[in-house]
Design a protein around this motif. Structure first.
Motif, PDB file in Angstrom:
ATOM      1  N   SER A   1       0.666  -0.973  -0.172  1.00  0.00           N
ATOM      2  CA  SER A   1      -0.286   0.233  -0.115  1.00  0.00           C
ATOM      3  C   SER A   1       1.094   0.846   0.104  1.00  0.00           C
ATOM      4  O   SER A   1       0.563   1.942  -0.715  1.00  0.00           O
ATOM      5  CB  SER A   1      -0.920   0.290   1.105  1.00  0.00           C
TER       6      SER A   1
ATOM      7  N   GLN B   1      -7.524   0.727  -0.487  1.00  0.00           N
ATOM      8  CA  GLN B   1      -8.160  -0.295   0.357  1.00  0.00           C
ATOM      9  C   GLN B   1      -9.074  -0.398   0.893  1.00  0.00           C
ATOM     10  O   GLN B   1     -10.207  -0.845   1.031  1.00  0.00           O
ATOM     11  CB  GLN B   1      -7.027  -0.523   1.227  1.00  0.00           C
TER      12      GLN B   1
ATOM     13  N   ASP C   1      -5.745  -0.578  -4.568  1.00  0.00           N
ATOM     14  CA  ASP C   1      -5.101  -1.135  -3.120  1.00  0.00           C
ATOM     15  C   ASP C   1      -6.032  -1.836  -3.078  1.00  0.00           C
ATOM     16  O   ASP C   1      -7.253  -2.088  -1.862  1.00  0.00           O
ATOM     17  CB  ASP C   1      -4.946  -0.266  -2.358  1.00  0.00           C
ATOM     18  N   GLU C   2      -5.726  -3.540  -3.419  1.00  0.00           N
ATOM     19  CA  GLU C   2      -6.820  -4.743  -2.591  1.00  0.00           C
ATOM     20  C   GLU C   2      -8.311  -4.306  -3.047  1.00  0.00           C
ATOM     21  O   GLU C   2      -8.749  -4.648  -2.886  1.00  0.00           O
ATOM     22  CB  GLU C   2      -6.710  -5.005  -1.448  1.00  0.00           C
TER      23      GLU C   2
HETATM   24 MG   LIG Z   1      -1.501  -2.775   1.821  1.00  0.00          MG
END
Ligand SMILES: [Mg+2]
Ligand SMILES: Nc1ncnc2c1ncn2[C@@H]1O[C@H](COP(=O)(O)OP(=O)(O)OP(=O)(O)O)[C@@H](O)[C@H]1O
Length: 245
Positions: free
Chosen positions: A44, A88, A172-173
């Motif tokens: 991240s 995220q 991010d994810e």
């Molecule tokens: Mg992360």
């Protein structure tokens, strides 16, 4: 220009904790790159440095030959229009309707008065609704986001990022809160954007199989260093295993 993102000697630390150590790599225009590594590896942080959500202590990041880390104010705002970020922990406004959250992506191109009154034109609405539908939220278009599930909020954030018409999408994810069907749909959408619109995709993923299925290249990060950066089909199981030890 072939390489639209060049990262040189990037080092990032939080107080005494050095999180990224001397990262050097180039991302080619139109590439689809997955980033793998265990929790805390620095994935991240790496993505956040790219559009200057963090300011690294040293190093350079060039986007189309311009040094991102030297950008501020309007220039940085413009850059973040071209380099979209899907967080995220999806950052959307709970009190706004789905449609209004997605429409905020057009605000950058409005003048002060237009943005004050939330002035959007027909094309803005068309595009917003197109991508709300594509992320599977058509029924939720006029629901307030506070009533949506985590996965639905994540998809609002994805639609919003895509509506920016970015050159690069940093994600991010983005599928971590989604069920299998929605995760697949979102990955297919990214694939299409990459292939048809030539959007460069850089995506942090927990799921190795998804990374292998969709990416053209994989960056393996371990303890803040690049373990490998290569074509997806040439990455070995041992190299992947090594990342998670
Ligand atoms: Mg992360
Ligand atoms: N804002 C911050 N302030 C201080 N330390 C931070 C901050 N953000 C991240 N870190 C630290 O940097 C390291 C890397 O974190 P990062 O969030 O980049 O990992 P990650 O690979 O994304 O992990 P995950 O898979 O769990 O999301 C961790 O040790 C973390 O505690």
């Amino acid at each position: 220009m072939n390489n639209n993102l060049i990262i040189e000697n990037l080092t990032m630390s939080f107080n005494d904790n050095i999180v990224l150590k001397n990262i050097n790599l180039e991302i080619e225009n139109g590439d689809f790159v997955a980033i793998l590594g265990k929790s805390g590896a620095g994935k991240s942080t790496f993505l956040r440095c790219i559009n200057k959500l963090h300011t690294p202590q040293s190093g350079k990041i060039y986007f189309n030959s311009n040094d991102i880390l030297k950008m501020n104010g309007k220039k940085l705002q413009k850059l973040r229009q071209k380099i979209a970020f899907i967080f995220q922990d999806y950052n959307i406004l709970d009190n706004l309707y789905t449609i209004d959250n997605v429409l905020t992506s057009f605000l950058v191109n409005k003048n002060f008065i237009q943005s004050l009154f939330g002035y959007y034109n027909k094309d803005d609405y068309k595009l917003a609704i197109k991508y709300i539908e594509k992320v599977g939220l058509y029924e939720e278009t006029f629901k307030k986001c506070k009533y949506l599930s985590g996965g639905q909020k994540q998809r609002v954030a994805i639609a919003k990022a895509i509506c920016q018409k970015p050159e690069i999408l940093l994600a991010d994810e983005p599928i971590s809160n989604l069920d299998e069907k929605n995760a697949t749909d979102i990955m297919e959408l990214f694939k299409k954007l990459n292939e048809k619109k030539n959007i460069t995709i850089l995506i942090n993923l927990h799921d190795v199989n998804i990374a292998k299925k969709y990416s053209k290249k994989i960056i393996g990060i371990k303890n803040g260093k690049i373990s490998f950066y290569k074509d997806t089909e040439s990455v070995t199981d041992d190299e992947i295993r090594e990342l998670y030890i």
